[in-house]
Write an enzyme that holds these catalytic residues in place. Structure first.
Site, PDB file in Angstrom:
ATOM      1  N   HIS A 141     -19.185  38.601  -0.830  1.00 29.82           N
ATOM      2  CA  HIS A 141     -20.102  39.709  -1.120  1.00 29.82           C
ATOM      3  C   HIS A 141     -21.214  39.227  -2.033  1.00 29.82           C
ATOM      4  CE1 HIS A 141     -17.093  43.132  -0.085  1.00 29.82           C
ATOM      5  NE2 HIS A 141     -17.455  42.429   0.943  1.00 29.82           N
ATOM      6  N   ARG A 396     -13.570  40.617  10.404  1.00 25.59           N
ATOM      7  CA  ARG A 396     -13.862  42.039  10.195  1.00 25.59           C
ATOM      8  C   ARG A 396     -15.051  42.437  11.048  1.00 25.59           C
ATOM      9  NH1 ARG A 396     -15.861  45.869   5.255  1.00 25.59           N
ATOM     10  NH2 ARG A 396     -17.346  44.211   4.846  1.00 25.59           N
ATOM     11  N   GLU A 506     -12.496  54.087   4.600  1.00 29.88           N
ATOM     12  CA  GLU A 506     -13.414  53.874   3.487  1.00 29.88           C
ATOM     13  C   GLU A 506     -14.320  55.046   3.141  1.00 29.88           C
ATOM     14  OE1 GLU A 506     -15.852  50.434   4.447  1.00 29.88           O
ATOM     15  OE2 GLU A 506     -15.394  50.698   6.552  1.00 29.88           O
ATOM     16  N   ASP A 543     -17.208  51.865  -0.495  1.00 28.15           N
ATOM     17  CA  ASP A 543     -17.907  52.897   0.278  1.00 28.15           C
ATOM     18  C   ASP A 543     -17.363  54.286  -0.003  1.00 28.15           C
ATOM     19  OD1 ASP A 543     -20.041  51.745   2.093  1.00 28.15           O
ATOM     20  OD2 ASP A 543     -18.404  50.357   2.464  1.00 28.15           O
ATOM     21  N   ARG A 581     -11.238  45.946  -3.205  1.00 28.41           N
ATOM     22  CA  ARG A 581     -11.865  46.162  -4.513  1.00 28.41           C
ATOM     23  C   ARG A 581     -13.040  45.215  -4.723  1.00 28.41           C
ATOM     24  NH1 ARG A 581      -8.872  49.023  -8.188  1.00 28.41           N
ATOM     25  NH2 ARG A 581      -6.733  49.525  -7.630  1.00 28.41           N
ATOM     26  N   ARG A 713     -26.040  49.396   1.315  1.00 28.04           N
ATOM     27  CA  ARG A 713     -24.660  48.973   1.130  1.00 28.04           C
ATOM     28  C   ARG A 713     -24.180  49.314  -0.280  1.00 28.04           C
ATOM     29  NH1 ARG A 713     -22.171  46.207   4.723  1.00 28.04           N
ATOM     30  NH2 ARG A 713     -23.270  45.401   6.538  1.00 28.04           N
TER      31      ARG A 713
END
Length: 882
Positions: A141, A396, A506, A543, A581, A713
């Protein structure tokens, strides 16, 4: 925390700061250093005023010539990074890793003693650790600001601090270390701290592999060695050789959710890079073993395997080396697109583990236990944890992308429009196709590029050995058909389902329905055959908090886990929860021990998956000593949650949380979604519109380039608010919930009871306290003063700050404290030390943002770079930014 320990931290901050000052003086002159000190002094004095706008600091900064802006931002950024090094070093040296209240995190030794006192037998303790399955999933991320080349320099600086502190090493060594320290700080100062290009997904994966090579490769056997010694003292036996309580997986190169840069070819390349790196690391181990295992005494099994050799261990290790070299050459050839005609390669963990185990057993049988339990045992432990792929790679993808594939297939075959079918119609179709023996995918089908890419990803899964892959995660999952679709595509492309299919819930609505969806899935016998006895479910923190607000999301996550535990228990299925997380509180971040102990009873049960992302990978696992302590914390927390689980919440507490969450969600939605002024305010007051310039990661900052906040995001959403220190995503809504309840009769008493007796609620308050301490509404007000013109937007900003102040008062009331962080002195001190260095960066960032807007984004290259450096520096100062 003792005075001596604080003194150690202060001394190292001073040493690093002095060296940085000398370096800057050599480069830009003492006059410039004096200017930096004048800014710092004004920032420190200005802390006594309410807003940045009122401070003398701002006048000083605005009068700086343009040529000074970049070096000034660089100086403060570098100091904050050096402060982080000093703090990391301090934490590693004194085994103090997590930001939490002293005395609340037991050591493993203390926990095992408590478990014994509660009636657990030594055998139960060993078994609990041997059966533990904690998987830490490294994700790319985009919050890791610092370039890899600088991280390497910072690691070397840490080594120098250790050498300087080692008084027993002698003055000569300390003098060499001081010289090397000055050199490294000079190198860092003269290195561009901002990447010029975004990293590719392959670059991100290489960074993840570097963390394993430089830190975890050493930390993993150290962790097991400490665990062995503890169990020998406590239970009289070692951890089983093949036990791996903590393992590692990765999303780097596999997470294609909204990232068009992660393709099937990228995933293939990353998997091969993992094989190459694993082979290279094991070859270093094997060369050491070949040099050290020169013994001649061996058991009959080893002699039968290698023949009558004078050095049987060395002979067997040579054979392993030959296959490992072939494995490395094979991976290299595949990466370069060449054919490979070398010898047999090592394809599975057991092909490496079994011969090493033969050596181990032979040494033990020959009375050479001391040798067996040395370097050889370390290598066996590495094989148990890393296998031959270093990490298991998760894949994913969004549920909508899979549905698009089915839509195109049904359209091609004239079966109707899949997207128009009801959920029951979709399930019936998918289950029938899973039973069917004929192919579903047309042979000469001209599908869209998007669908071709999805199918190509499933071909990667079909080609790979299952040991290389972790789970297939479906983001934005909402129905059983989302899971069945992936099962069907896996079967169609590969012939069988070879990895766990994991729905990720989410949004608030999806979390509320998670139990119902899994219940429907597990009621399908055909699905149960595909996933025998196990179900993994991922809980989305980022999210859901962005969707509903932090308080409502946290309660929805808790209730979803409770429902999943109950449903899987009723179906006789073993549940593994995967926690998505992030590092920031607004993304579910916080100390791991507290987070795990605050989960619902039965939700851990010896098994846990959790993401570790961005800069938190470096903070928790970037150095061997820190990584060792982080693994101990995870093992300790999971063991405690398993053997000594927290109490279930009282019914009246659940009613309180239902009401608090509802109030919080209503306020959050009213502000973020319903107030027409909110989006313009967000875009005016934060650096959101220039975040795209910061080459943080391979993934775009938005899912779509049009639309409002909902397209942004969760990570940049939180990152933008953190830069202004309002931290809005982590608290908005909770102020009304707590203030309103405290004003009601009995409100304080019941919330205090929940705080003291329910880990979930107590931990939530602690995280909120830490967040409030890092926030600064005076700085937030200055951003508004400099960047916002419209009176209506200013009115909204004032109301938001008033909400913040009410929340701070409520939290102090609930915690029964006079000030924030009374009971966490290390965090309190760290924030206080950093603020005079972060404040100038805030002032400069607001100024540069305004200049950028005045110039329609066409400010000079130096000023644009200075703007990016302010973002990097604020991130370094606050640490968990996204």
């Amino acid at each position: 925390m003792s005075h001596d320990l604080h003194e150690s931290l202060r001394d190292n901050v001073r040493i690093l700061g002095d060296n940085l000052g000398h370096t800057i003086a050599d480069d830009l002159g003492q006059e410039f250093v004096d200017k930096i000190e004048a800014i710092r002094s004004r920032a420190k004095q200005g802390r006594r005023q309410d807003t940045l706008e009122q401070r003398e600091l701002i006048d000083y900064l605005r009068n700086l010539p343009d040529d000074d802006l970049l070096p000034v931002t660089r100086a403060f950024n570098q100091f904050l990074n050096l402060s982080n090094i000093a703090e990391q070093h301090y934490r590693a040296r004194f085994r103090y890793v997590e930001d939490y209240k002293p005395g609340t995190q037991p050591t493993l030794e203390e926990l095992l003693r408590r478990a014994r006192e509660s009636g657990r037998s030594p055998r139960e303790l060993v078994k609990a650790l041997a059966d533990m399955r904690v998987e830490l999933v490294l994700t790319a991320h985009p919050t890791e600001i610092i370039r890899r080349t600088l991280i390497q320099k910072y690691d070397a600086i840490d080594d120098c601090l250790g050498a300087i502190e080692g008084a027993n090493a002698g003055e000569e060594r300390a003098a060499r270390a001081r010289g090397r320290l000055a050199e490294l700080i000079s190198q860092a100062w003269h290195t561009d701290e901002i990447r010029h290009e975004r990293p590719t997904p392959v670059d991100e994966a290489k960074w993840g592999f570097a963390v394993i090579e430089n830190s975890l490769w050493q930390a993993v056997p150290d962790f097991h060695r400490d665990l062995d010694n503890l169990l020998l003292d406590t239970a009289g036996e070692r951890l089983p050789l093949d036990a791996a309580p903590i393992r590692y997986a990765s999303w780097m190169g596999g997470d294609r959710d909204g990232n068009p840069n992660v393709t099937a070819s990228v995933t293939r390349e990353v998997l091969l890079l993992g094989r190459w790196m694993a082979a290279d690391l094991y070859l270093r181990d094997l060369e050491q073993l070949k040099n050290e295992l020169s013994m001649w005494k061996a058991n009959s099994a080893l002699k039968a395997e290698v023949g009558e050799m004078a050095e049987p261990y060395r002979e067997l290790v040579k054979r392993i080396i030959a296959r490992m070299e072939a494995t490395r050459d094979w991976a290299e050839a595949r990466l370069e697109g060449r054919s490979f005609d070398g010898g047999p390669i090592i394809e599975t963990r057991d092909q490496l583990y079994a011969p090493l185990l033969s050596c181990y057993r032979s040494l033990c049988d020959s009375g050479l236990d001391t040798i067996a339990n040395g370097a050889l045992l370390d290598t066996l432990r590495r094989v148990a944890v890393f296998g031959v792929t270093l990490t298991k790679l998760d894949l994913r993808q969004e549920a909508s992308r899979h549905a698009q594939v089915l839509e195109e297939i049904t359209d091609e075959l004239a079966l109707g429009r899949y997207q128009d079918w009801s959920e029951s119609e979709r399930q019936a179709f998918l289950l029938a196709e899973l039973r069917s023996s004929r192919p579903l995918i047309p042979l000469r089908w001209q599908c869209s590029a998007e669908t071709r890419e999805v199918l190509e990803t499933f071909r990667v899964v079909a080609e790979e050995h299952p040991e290389a892959l972790g789970s297939y995660v479906i983001s934005m999952a909402a129905e059983p058909s989302d899971v069945l679709t992936v099962a069907l595509l896996l079967q169609e492309v590969g012939g069988r389902v070879t990895l766990p299919i994991v729905p990720l819930f989410e949004t608030l609505n999806d979390l509320n329905r998670a139990g119902e969806v899994i219940d429907q899935l597990l009621a399908l016998p055909q699905y149960r055959e595909l996933m025998p006895g196990r179900q993994e479910v991922m809980i989305g923190y980022s999210d859901s908090a962005k969707d509903a607000g932090q308080l409502a999301a946290a309660w929805a996550q808790y209730r979803a886990q409770e429902a999943l535990v109950d449903i899987c228990h009723r179906h006789g299925v073993k549940l593994r929860l995967f926690h998505g997380r992030g590092g920031a509180v607004g993304r579910g971040g916080g100390p791991a021990h507290a987070a795990i102990l605050s989960q619902p009873p039965g939700s851990v049960n010896g098994s846990l998956r959790v993401t570790e992302q961005g800069e938190m990978i470096r903070f928790k696992f970037g150095q061997p000593d820190i990584a060792l302590r982080s693994m101990e914390i995870y093992a300790c927390a999971v063991l405690e949650a398993t053997l000594l689980p927290p109490p279930a919440p009282e019914p009246r507490w659940r009613e309180e949380m239902d009401q608090l969450a509802q109030t919080s969600h209503e306020v959050y939605a009213r502000v973020v979604r319903d107030d027409p002024e909110f989006v313009p305010y967000f875009r005016a007051v934060t650096p959101e519109n220039v975040l795209g310039r910061l080459p943080l990661g391979s993934r775009p900052t938005k899912r779509r380039q049009d639309g409002g906040v909902e397209t942004l995001r969760a990570i940049p959403w939180i990152f933008a608010w953190t830069q202004t220190r309002l931290m809005l995503p982590a608290w908005l809504g909770s102020e009304q919930a707590f203030t309103g309840r405290l004003a009601e009769p009995g409100g304080f008493e019941v919330l205090k009871e929940m705080r003291d007796s329910w880990p979930f609620f107590g931990t939530y308050l602690d995280m909120l306290e830490m967040l409030l301490a890092k926030a600064d509404i005076g700085i937030a007000a200055y951003y508004e003063h400099r960047l916002v013109d419209e009176p209506s937007l200013k009115t909204l900003g004032r109301k938001l700050r008033e909400r913040f102040e009410r929340l701070e008062d409520s939290v102090l009331t609930l915690l029964e404290q006079d000030e924030l962080l009374e009971k966490t002195p290390l965090i309190h001190q760290a924030i206080a030390v950093r603020n005079p260095y972060i404040d100038p960066l805030h002032g400069l960032q607001a100024e540069l943002l305004q200049r950028n807007r005045d110039a329609d984004g066409a400010i000079s290259a130096d000023l644009s770079r200075a703007l990016m450096v302010t973002m990097a520096g604020i991130s370094a100062g606050l640490r968990n930014t996204g």
